[in-house]
Design an enzyme around this catalytic site. Structure first.
Site, PDB file in Angstrom:
ATOM      1  N   ASN A   9       0.870  -1.174   0.000  1.00 29.64           N
ATOM      2  CA  ASN A   9       0.000   0.000   0.000  1.00 29.64           C
ATOM      3  C   ASN A   9       0.911   1.228   0.000  1.00 29.64           C
ATOM      4  O   ASN A   9       1.494   1.570   1.021  1.00 29.64           O
ATOM      5  CB  ASN A   9      -0.885  -0.035   1.265  1.00 29.64           C
ATOM      6  CG  ASN A   9      -1.702   1.224   1.436  1.00 29.64           C
ATOM      7  OD1 ASN A   9      -1.780   2.055   0.532  1.00 29.64           O
ATOM      8  ND2 ASN A   9      -2.311   1.377   2.609  1.00 29.64           N
ATOM      9  N   LYS A  11       0.149   4.241  -0.215  1.00 29.10           N
ATOM     10  CA  LYS A  11      -0.499   5.424   0.395  1.00 29.10           C
ATOM     11  C   LYS A  11      -0.255   6.642  -0.510  1.00 29.10           C
ATOM     12  O   LYS A  11      -0.158   6.482  -1.718  1.00 29.10           O
ATOM     13  CB  LYS A  11      -0.014   5.646   1.827  1.00 29.10           C
ATOM     14  CG  LYS A  11      -0.139   4.361   2.654  1.00 29.10           C
ATOM     15  CD  LYS A  11      -0.001   4.579   4.125  1.00 29.10           C
ATOM     16  CE  LYS A  11      -0.156   3.227   4.828  1.00 29.10           C
ATOM     17  NZ  LYS A  11      -0.144   3.323   6.272  1.00 29.10           N
ATOM     18  N   HIS A 101      -9.680   1.342   5.243  1.00 28.57           N
ATOM     19  CA  HIS A 101      -8.374   1.482   5.898  1.00 28.57           C
ATOM     20  C   HIS A 101      -8.538   2.404   7.113  1.00 28.57           C
ATOM     21  O   HIS A 101      -9.316   3.360   7.067  1.00 28.57           O
ATOM     22  CB  HIS A 101      -7.360   2.072   4.908  1.00 28.57           C
ATOM     23  CG  HIS A 101      -5.965   2.012   5.434  1.00 28.57           C
ATOM     24  ND1 HIS A 101      -5.482   2.929   6.337  1.00 28.57           N
ATOM     25  CD2 HIS A 101      -4.963   1.129   5.219  1.00 28.57           C
ATOM     26  CE1 HIS A 101      -4.232   2.606   6.648  1.00 28.57           C
ATOM     27  NE2 HIS A 101      -3.894   1.522   5.978  1.00 28.57           N
ATOM     28  N   GLU A 169      -5.625  -4.924  10.637  1.00 28.66           N
ATOM     29  CA  GLU A 169      -4.637  -3.849  10.785  1.00 28.66           C
ATOM     30  C   GLU A 169      -4.918  -3.053  12.057  1.00 28.66           C
ATOM     31  O   GLU A 169      -5.717  -2.118  12.033  1.00 28.66           O
ATOM     32  CB  GLU A 169      -4.710  -2.906   9.582  1.00 28.66           C
ATOM     33  CG  GLU A 169      -4.326  -3.541   8.274  1.00 28.66           C
ATOM     34  CD  GLU A 169      -3.644  -2.542   7.348  1.00 28.66           C
ATOM     35  OE1 GLU A 169      -2.576  -2.867   6.837  1.00 28.66           O
ATOM     36  OE2 GLU A 169      -4.170  -1.425   7.172  1.00 28.66           O
TER      37      GLU A 169
HETATM   38  P1  PGA Z   1       2.644   0.296   7.678  1.00 25.54           P
HETATM   39  O1  PGA Z   1       1.196   0.522   6.990  1.00 25.54           O
HETATM   40  O2  PGA Z   1       3.187  -0.974   7.103  1.00 25.54           O
HETATM   41  O3  PGA Z   1       3.418   1.508   7.334  1.00 25.54           O
HETATM   42  O4  PGA Z   1       2.390   0.170   9.151  1.00 25.54           O
HETATM   43  C1  PGA Z   1       0.341  -0.562   6.765  1.00 25.54           C
HETATM   44  C2  PGA Z   1      -0.962  -0.085   6.184  1.00 25.54           C
HETATM   45  O5  PGA Z   1      -1.412   0.994   6.563  1.00 25.54           O
HETATM   46  O6  PGA Z   1      -1.573  -0.759   5.333  1.00 25.54           O
END
Ligand code: PGA
Length: 257
Positions: A9, A11, A101, A169
């Site tokens: 992801n 983002k 999310h 998550e």
């Molecule tokens: P992270 O994010 O691996 O940076 O903790 C995971 C996500 O938000 O899907």
């Protein structure tokens, strides 16, 4: 055979040239070129503007990677300035979207009602949903945690299980470098599995992959993949550097899932 997924992801990170170079390195990576079992899937979710160029690049290089969006509009089309519909991301090559999310739930106040609308649109278009769920803080009692997860799973009951990927998550572990302990992930994924059984019936629910996400990296991925109910990972920060994600792919493939 249960399908397993390793999904990056991105983002709101990376620009066009960076994503192009990333995909180009990925498609040439010897790890990805190795023959792997059909039930192991590797995917990534770039920001909307790059979906189409990623699709074109993947088609060109024949890289076996799944493309996802990070979000879709709760409306299917029309006068919704600034929104992007599921049909539009499908048209740009995405086979599904991350839904719910915790950053969308907490920063953009997405409610269960909003998520139901998004899920229904994906169902209608026969697209995949990577549905994220989990607790905000690490101090919930087992009873409250179980109750919360039951509530979060409940809204999925009319979604086709074959189009569903669930991602556990915990919000407190996302982007913090504070990954959840394997015992905690095991406990929560057991609760989730039970709620999926109730919602879909145990036969249908048995094929729904549960991924873990929250500070996944090359140090902790293998022990997470060892857990009974976990079928992969959703990775944020550690997916942004090609070399790190490439190592995660290698660990994922070598885990003999
Ligand atoms: P992270 O994010 O691996 O940076 O903790 C995971 C996500 O938000 O899907």
């Amino acid at each position: 055979m249960m399908h397993h997924h390793l999904i990056a992801n991105f983002k709101m990170n990376l620009l066009d040239s960076e994503i192009r170079s990333y995909i180009s390195k990925l498609s040439q990576s010897s790890v990805l070129r190795k023959k792997r079992p059909d039930h192991l899937h590797i995917g990534f979710a770039p920001s909307f503007p790059y979906l189409q160029s990623c699709r074109d690049q993947l088609t060109h290089t024949l890289a076996p990677l799944d493309l996802y969006a990070q979000n879709i509009s709760e409306a299917s089309q029309g006068a919704h300035t600034g929104e992007v519909s599921a049909q539009q991301i499908l048209d740009c090559g995405a086979r599904g979207s991350i839904i719910g999310h915790s950053e969308r739930r907490s920063i953009y106040h997405e409610t269960p009602e909003t998520l139901v609308k998004k899920i229904n649109i994906l169902k209608h278009l026969k697209m995949r949903a990577i549905y994220c769920l989990g607790e905000e803080t690490s101090d919930l009692s087992d009873r409250d945690l179980d109750y919360l997860l039951k509530d979060q799973v409940k809204i999925l009951k009319d979604f086709p299980p074959t189009q569903l990927i669930v991602a556990y998550e915990p919000q407190w572990a996302i982007g913090t470098g504070r990954d959840a302990a394997p015992q905690h992930i095991h406990k929560v994924s057991t609760y989730i599995r039970q709620h999926l059984d109730t919602a879909f019936g145990s036969v249908e629910a048995a094929g729904i992959p549960i991924l873990y996400g929250g500070s996944v990296n090359a140090r902790n991925l293998s022990s997470i993949l060892d857990l009974d109910h976990i079928s992969g990972a959703l990775v944020g920060s550690a997916s942004l550097e090609f070399d790190h994600f490439n190592t995660l792919i290698e660990l994922f493939i070598d885990a003999n899932l």
